[in-house]
Write a protein that holds these residues in place. Structure first.
Motif, PDB file in Angstrom:
ATOM      1  N   GLN A   8       0.854  -1.181   0.000  1.00 27.77           N
ATOM      2  CA  GLN A   8       0.000   0.000   0.000  1.00 27.77           C
ATOM      3  C   GLN A   8       0.890   1.231   0.000  1.00 27.77           C
ATOM      4  N   SER A  10       0.481   5.006   0.620  1.00 28.21           N
ATOM      5  CA  SER A  10      -0.400   6.077   1.071  1.00 28.21           C
ATOM      6  C   SER A  10      -0.141   7.379   0.324  1.00 28.21           C
ATOM      7  N   SER A  13      -2.501   8.672  -2.608  1.00 27.45           N
ATOM      8  CA  SER A  13      -3.765   9.379  -2.406  1.00 27.45           C
ATOM      9  C   SER A  13      -3.626  10.882  -2.607  1.00 27.45           C
ATOM     10  N   THR A  71      -4.570   2.951  -3.777  1.00 30.39           N
ATOM     11  CA  THR A  71      -3.245   3.035  -3.163  1.00 30.39           C
ATOM     12  C   THR A  71      -2.533   1.682  -3.109  1.00 30.39           C
TER      13      THR A  71
END
Length: 181
Positions: A8, A10, A13, A71
């Protein structure tokens, strides 16, 4: 041997839509290089990833698959054909079901007890279709010809639904050890 990882990011985003796809693509290639280095002993910088005419990545001795959504980035590598897909559990257009889903898939979808389960089932079928098509290397043009409930000798489907995403891995296995849903 089949291995896969999910990461993932972040920081995705915060990217504008015009930059998101390229960032996801680069993160997917970086994840593949990391997997190759980790499991095959190859140096990350010496890995040469090629693509076939439909865009499926591969190396001289391994099959690869990359997927990204939001993500998340995931990648799989194997000594046999492999495909992976990830999708968020979002609303969907019913016309997709009638256009691309086989009657058996539509029936399974209609057995859902509520809208949340129906959404999960839709994305489980959809990610299975994409993973199977990526595994075969033919591209996504075969969506309407891909029946995820068919008897698929030598193919194993592994799925999970977690944190608002559906993930599917389709891998070629030497025996008829197959499973779905």
């Amino acid at each position: 041997m089949t291995v896969f990882e999910v990461e993932q990011h972040s920081d995705f985003s915060f990217l504008p839509p015009s930059e998101l796809h390229e960032a996801q693509h680069e993160a997917g290639r970086a994840l593949v290089c990391s997997l190759l280095a980790k499991y095959s002993g190859k140096d990350k910088e010496s890995v040469l990833i090629k693509t076939n005419e439909k865009g499926k990545p591969f190396t001289d001795d391994l099959h690869l698959s990359i997927a990204h959504s939001g993500t998340f980035v995931c990648a799989a590598l194997s000594d046999r054909p492999v495909g992976i897909d990830i999708e968020p559990l979002r609303d969907f257009d019913e016309r997709i079901v009638t256009r691309y889903f086989y009657p058996s898939e539509q029936g399974w979808l209609s057995q859902a007890s509520d809208e949340g389960e129906r959404r999960e089932r839709f994305w489980m079928v959809w990610t299975a279709k994409e993973a199977l098509l990526k595994r075969s290397g033919v591209g996504l043009s075969g969506l309407s010809e891909c029946d995820t409930f068919a008897d698929m000798q030598g193919v194993r489907i592994s799925q999970t639904v977690k944190d608002g995403y559906a993930l599917c891995l389709a891998e070629t296995v030497p025996s008829a050890d197959t499973a779905m849903h």
